[in-house]
Design an enzyme around this catalytic site. Structure first.
Site, PDB file in Angstrom:
ATOM      1  N   GLU A   1      27.657  50.168  96.693  1.00 33.93           N
ATOM      2  CA  GLU A   1      26.799  51.211  97.254  1.00 33.93           C
ATOM      3  C   GLU A   1      27.136  51.475  98.709  1.00 33.93           C
ATOM      4  O   GLU A   1      26.488  52.295  99.354  1.00 33.93           O
ATOM      5  CB  GLU A   1      25.328  50.796  97.146  1.00 33.93           C
ATOM      6  CG  GLU A   1      24.705  51.099  95.778  1.00 33.93           C
ATOM      7  CD  GLU A   1      25.390  50.349  94.657  1.00 33.93           C
ATOM      8  OE1 GLU A   1      25.508  49.114  94.774  1.00 33.93           O
ATOM      9  OE2 GLU A   1      25.802  50.979  93.682  1.00 33.93           O
TER      10      GLU A   1
ATOM     11  N   ASN B   1      30.752  49.995  89.904  1.00 35.87           N
ATOM     12  CA  ASN B   1      30.724  51.453  89.934  1.00 35.87           C
ATOM     13  C   ASN B   1      31.612  52.001  91.041  1.00 35.87           C
ATOM     14  O   ASN B   1      31.853  51.334  92.042  1.00 35.87           O
ATOM     15  CB  ASN B   1      29.292  51.941  90.148  1.00 35.87           C
ATOM     16  CG  ASN B   1      28.730  51.499  91.488  1.00 35.87           C
ATOM     17  OD1 ASN B   1      28.526  50.311  91.712  1.00 35.87           O
ATOM     18  ND2 ASN B   1      28.500  52.437  92.390  1.00 35.87           N
TER      19      ASN B   1
ATOM     20  N   ASP C   1      26.148  55.240  87.720  1.00 34.50           N
ATOM     21  CA  ASP C   1      26.138  53.861  88.243  1.00 34.50           C
ATOM     22  C   ASP C   1      26.170  52.846  87.108  1.00 34.50           C
ATOM     23  O   ASP C   1      25.453  51.847  87.124  1.00 34.50           O
ATOM     24  CB  ASP C   1      24.900  53.624  89.126  1.00 34.50           C
ATOM     25  CG  ASP C   1      24.951  52.279  89.835  1.00 34.50           C
ATOM     26  OD1 ASP C   1      23.933  51.573  89.846  1.00 34.50           O
ATOM     27  OD2 ASP C   1      26.028  51.933  90.356  1.00 34.50           O
TER      28      ASP C   1
END
Lengths: 316, 584, 186
Positions: free
Chosen positions: B185, B269, B311
């Site tokens: 992230e 991801n 994701d």
């Protein structure tokens, strides 16, 4: 405005044709109405010095009536002609052949244009700002997006207007047949700097365009000169990297225009010439040239500014 | 001479027998074995006697963050790793109560808490050759002497200023410590590294994106599917330079097949979540690699979710089992992915034998076994300027990191997972190193049925669920299955449950002090009895509303989880507590 | 006589109405070009936090906005809202509920809710993971962010609160927020 009447491509040519037709018809109508008005004024002046105007002769009334009916019929005919011409122009605009079209994604921001050249091969995509280069003779599909308010895309010499709406992606198609430089001002009031939100459009021969595109695909090279290196350090470790991107460095922000090839652009921020002096003034206080712009003022020491300008100058 | 040989043979036999007995009683790594079965061979606890389980001791860690770790046990000693500040505590199990042998505090950098996406968790330590290996949140892998807890070596694997952290449990195989990073992230480029267990020096590092020489793709690389063949796909399937901030972090589970000598792990991801900023298949994210242990060279790869839209990290465990498929015993791996499919993959070649939905899926229409491609549902693609609704499974997937267990006796795969859907909006985001690189806002909610969690038993040969237990909250804890045919798992409101491995009937439950998101383990204690240990201490991504004291009036908090967990703060508070149960 | 009075009255009424409407036309004053000010000596010192996003750098001297904090200005608060997303604050603090970072929409303040305290949090960072944006975000923009952060729990005048967000509304619009959490009674 004269650019509209100097079309550089088929879409603008269709629109220009319609415009001339409307001008011709409206001019004719204007002259006819003026003449009729003149006749009426003259007749009225003669009438007041002779008989009372309340009692015209029957045959005179019939003649006037005929004139009115004829004029009404002619007006309807002219309107129908205009309607037909308008429909045919729309059809012509929609029928632009789109084989081998170049796809460009334009996103309008307050008050700059983000331009992405799409490609089926993802590593051949590249990005620029405030400029749109096109190959002549090849259709272009422009996808239109807005990030904040409604703007409008308009290249007077090449195509008609299409709004860029936040929350909705639309497209416009056109083709540049004549090489040259064109202006594309924002055509929908979008805030304080709407007047200074111009897209520099350049149409090049296909070979020149490919060369330009290849140059723009390349990330910025690492400079060897120590002052230029210092300039790059200032860029990526100061405030610049919070909003701007330079491919080839760690700066990859999207709130402001991409600067990977900023030195090759004709203008800065659509309003300034791209010279070191103007760039220095812009970085120091953008509010002088473009009050209300989202870029804040930066006070840099002289040595730092020189280093930064040296680095930005290498970004061709 | 022959007599000496006989003595040596006898000694080694007894040692092996002793080692065998030791192995049965131990739990040396969070997944228990290299195949990641989490199957305990102990038979003392059975469905008929499990209700007699007694609390042997409990121990407070004095940390109110999410406790995801598995306690590990070797002989008389239990080792636990806490969430940040990542203290390691050794308990002497031969004495009653929670007898602390030693504590180690790595003095992790407090600022690393600012780059941990999903609570400051740690998934456990691993034991090998007299040492305990674990990762700290601020990117250090540390080896401790198991006897007295002194630091043997410490290796730094990255900088928090780039947004990188570490939360996974290492896997130690044949003198190599396999560790991976977190930070998908934050635009962190993912990797799996092998460190020498003796010295801590890096032996090899395989990145998840970039040119083949960084991804350790060479002549040994023989992917099964055509779309994974080509030069430098880790560069060409991204816009220029986007792979450098492309994610693919390795924060989940690693398994190893000693016969094939292959290491299996999933990649996370791609960054950012907003897919429009990274056109292309985004290799090698959201997929599974098989690599040679000694050199890290890739042997095969399969991408579960090319050009990931939701994701769906590929980091979930791959459990290695041999199954009869089509009348032949195949060496396969079972991988329940975030995207909702339970993959059965030939672990030698990378061929997908089956991929069946184990949860409600609206984001895709199936996996085409001929080409291996996931068939996305275009109606559920997130877009700029428009909210895409009813994305199922939601971003935590049909199952997130919480690990499954496999019983070779019941031949069932025990899956703790969730039932969540979400609405998503994406927008263009800037990469600013050290800050989140996401570009998406989401709100999750319970899927059809209203239960946010589920615990299922899946038959991978029949390719269907045999029984399933709905739970109000997502089942964010790991699973444990024993040879006594009892399955253990915990719920986020604090119930530690034992169910019948064959039928799913609830046999026993115990209310702990805080929600359970840890991994249950079982071992034989020095007194010869069977023990079960579990961490309570709610948190993690799902429990962040409690451990982070978030304001649930903002449904998009905790990357959308807040909307689905508004009631959690009313039923549990945070606070780490180790619970150890004993079968009398 | 009566009709004359009435026509005077009507005219006076019309003039009054027009004057009232014109008086209501006063636009909020917005400083487009803040006066140049001396560089802030604080900016020359090293940041209190050694955790700065991206590469460690010398930092650039910033303009200290003289009287830089304008929480009554709707423009400043709205710019703060835009910058909150541009600089990824939303990634850690969501739309006020928090995630990696604490919630900003309630009345639990770790380091204080005054404009100075929030300014210091942003510029100097905080020990448990808030990065230091000194040398990155110019002070003028930090003050805009401060104004927006305060507006997230309803601490700025209601006329200055920003508009409702478009798209995915996680939290109520800022101008309807109440700092107190419903299950906490004071």
């Amino acid at each position: 405005m004269s650019e509209v009447l100097a079309p550089g491509g088929p879409q603008a040519a269709h629109i220009a044709q319609l415009w001339w037709l409307m001008l011709a018809i409206c001019a004719f109508v204007f002259i006819a109405v003026t003449l009729a008005l003149g006749c009426a004024v003259l007749r009225a002046r003669r009438a007041t010095s002779e008989t009372a105007p309340e009692s015209p002769s029957t045959s005179g009334e019939k003649r006037v009536g005929l004139w009115v009916k004829a004029a009404a019929a002619l007006s309807m005919l002219l309107l129908v002609i205009l309607l037909g011409a308008s429909v045919m122009t729309d059809r012509a605009l929609a029928r632009l052949p789109l084989d081998d079209a170049l796809v460009v994604h334009v996103t309008a921001n307050q008050w700059w244009w983000d331009v992405v050249y799409e490609d089926a091969q993802p590593d051949r995509e590249f990005r620029t700002a405030n400029e749109l280069y096109l190959p002549t003779g090849r259709p272009v599909i422009v996808k239109l997006d807005a990030r904040d308010v409604i703007h409008s895309f308009w290249i007077p010499s090449l195509t008609g207007k299409k709004d860029l709406l936040p929350g909705r992606t639309t497209t416009i198609q056109f083709r540049a047949d004549k090489a040259g430089e064109y202006r594309a001002p924002c055509a929908e009031f979008c805030g304080l700097q709407h007047a200074f939100m111009t897209l520099d459009v350049v149409a090049l021969a296909p070979a020149s365009f490919d060369a330009w595109a290849d140059a723009h695909r390349a990330p910025a090279a690492t400079p060897s000169d120590p002052m230029e290196l210092r300039g790059r350090e200032l860029f990526v470790s100061g405030s610049c990297m919070l909003c701007h991107a330079i491919l080839g460095t760690s700066a990859n922000a999207r709130s402001g225009p991409d600067l990977t090839h900023v030195a090759s652009r004709a203008h800065l921020a659509s309003v300034l010439p791209n010279t070191p002096v103007a760039l220095a003034a812009w970085i120091t206080d953008p509010q002088v040239a473009k009050p209300g712009a989202n870029m804040p003022a930066h006070f840099l020491a002289d040595a730092d500014m020189r280093a930064l300008l040296a680095y930005l100058g290498t970004l061709r | 001479m022959s007599f000496a040989l006989a003595v040596v043979a006898l000694a080694s036999l007894s040692m092996r027998a002793g080692a065998q007995a030791r192995q049965d009683s131990d739990w040396p790594m969070p997944a228990r074995d290299y195949a990641n079965t989490r199957f305990s061979p102990l038979t003392d606890i059975t469905p008929t006697n499990v209700s007699r389980l007694d609390l042997a001791f409990s121990f407070s860690t004095a940390i109110d963050k999410g406790h995801e770790a598995a306690p590990i046990v070797i002989g008389d000693t239990m080792f636990i790793v806490t969430p940040y500040p990542n203290r390691v505590i050794a308990f002497d199990l031969s004495k009653p109560g929670a007898n602390v042998k030693w504590t180690f505090d790595p003095k992790a950098n407090a600022k690393s808490q600012g780059v941990a996406c999903c609570d400051v968790v740690n998934r456990g330590a691993a034991y090998a050759d007299g040492r305990v290996f674990f990762n700290t949140l601020d990117n250090n892998t540390i080896a401790l002497d198991a006897a007295d807890g002194h630091e043997v070596w410490r290796t730094n694997l990255g900088d928090i200023a780039t947004g990188q952290s570490m939360t996974m449990a290492p896997l130690v195989v044949h003198g190599k410590v396999l560790v991976g990073n977190s930070g998908g992230e934050f635009g962190v480029r993912g990797f799996l590294a092998a460190l020498d267990a003796t010295t801590g020096k890096e032996v090899w590092r395989a990145y998840s994106t970039g040119p083949d020489r960084d991804v350790l793709i060479g002549p040994s690389f023989k992917p099964h599917y055509a779309q994974d063949r080509g030069a430098d796909l880790g560069v060409t399937s991204w816009p220029t330079d986007a792979w450098k901030i492309g994610g693919g972090t390795v924060w989940g589970w690693v398994s190893y097949d000693p016969e094939l000598d292959l290491v299996y792990y999933g990649t996370g991801n791609p960054g950012p979540w907003n897919p429009d900023q990274r056109p292309g298949a985004n290799k090698w994210t959201c997929g599974i690699f098989a690599r040679k242990l000694s050199t890290g060279e890739a042997v095969w790869f399969y991408q579960f979710s090319p050009h990931d839209l939701h994701d769906y990290d590929g980091v979930n465990e791959s459990v290695l089992v041999d199954l009869p498929i089509g009348g032949v015993t195949r060496k396969v791996l079972l991988h329940p992915d975030r995207n909702g499919y339970l993959y059965v993959i030939d672990r030698a070649s990378g061929e997908v034998l089956s991929a069946d939905a184990f949860a409600l899926i609206t984001t895709s229409l199936g996996v085409d076994l001929a080409s291996g491609a996931l068939r996305y549902n275009p109606a559920k693609t997130p877009q700029f300027g428009k909210v895409t609704r009813d994305i199922c499974p939601a971003s935590p997937g049909a199952k997130d990191w919480q690990p499954t267990a496999w019983s070779p006796r019941t031949k069932l795969f025990y899956i703790p997972h969730q039932n969540l859907c979400q609405d998503t909006l994406v927008y263009e985001t800037s990469y600013i190193a050290g800050t989140p690189y996401v570009g998406a806002e989401a709100k999750m909610r319970a899927g059809p049925g209203g239960n946010r969690g589920e615990f299922s038993a899946w038959d991978p040969v029949a390719r269907k669920a045999v029984w399933t237990i709905p739970e109000s909250f997502p089942v964010w804890s790991g699973a444990l299955v024993t040879a006594g045919d009892v399955v253990f798992y915990g719920t986020m409101d604090g119930w530690f449950k034992a169910v019948d491995a064959k039928t799913g009937d609830l046999l026993w439950k115990y209310k702990t002090s805080s929600g359970i998101i840890g991994q249950p383990v079982s071992y034989r204690g020095p007194d010869g009895h069977q023990y079960v240990a579990i961490f309570a201490g709610v948190g993690g991504w799902a429990g962040g509303v409690v451990s982070g004291n978030l304001d649930t009036r903002d449904g998009s908090a905790a990357l959308g989880f807040a909307n689905a967990m508004r009631d959690l703060p009313h039923v549990t508070k945070s606070g780490g507590m180790l619970y150890v149960f004993r079968m009398p | 006589m009566y009709s004359e009075c009435r026509s005077h009255f009507t005219r006076a009424l019309r003039i009054t109405v027009v004057l009232m409407l014109v008086a209501g036309c006063e636009r909020e004053e917005r400083q487009l070009d803040p006066p140049p000010v001396k560089p802030d000596p604080r900016a020359q010192a090293a940041a209190l936090s050694d955790f700065q996003p991206g590469k460690q750098g010398p930092g650039m001297r910033m303009l200290a906005a003289a009287g830089g904090y304008h929480e009554q200005s709707a423009y400043e608060v709205a710019q703060g809202k835009q910058l909150y997303r541009w600089f990824n604050c939303v990634g850690c603090h969501a739309q006020g509920g928090g995630a990696i970072g604490p919630a900003l929409m309630d009345d639990n303040w770790l380091y204080g809710k005054s404009a100075d305290a929030i300014f210091t949090s942003i510029v100097e960072g905080r020990p448990n993971g808030m990065p230091a944006f000194r040398g990155r975000i110019p002070e003028q923009q930090v003050w805009q962010l401060v104004a927006y952060v305060r507006s997230m729990s309803g601490l700025v005048p209601s006329g200055a609160e920003p508009n409702r967000s478009e798209g995915l509304l996680g939290a109520p619009p800022e101008n309807l927020r109440d700092a107190q959490r419903p299950d906490e009674k004071h």
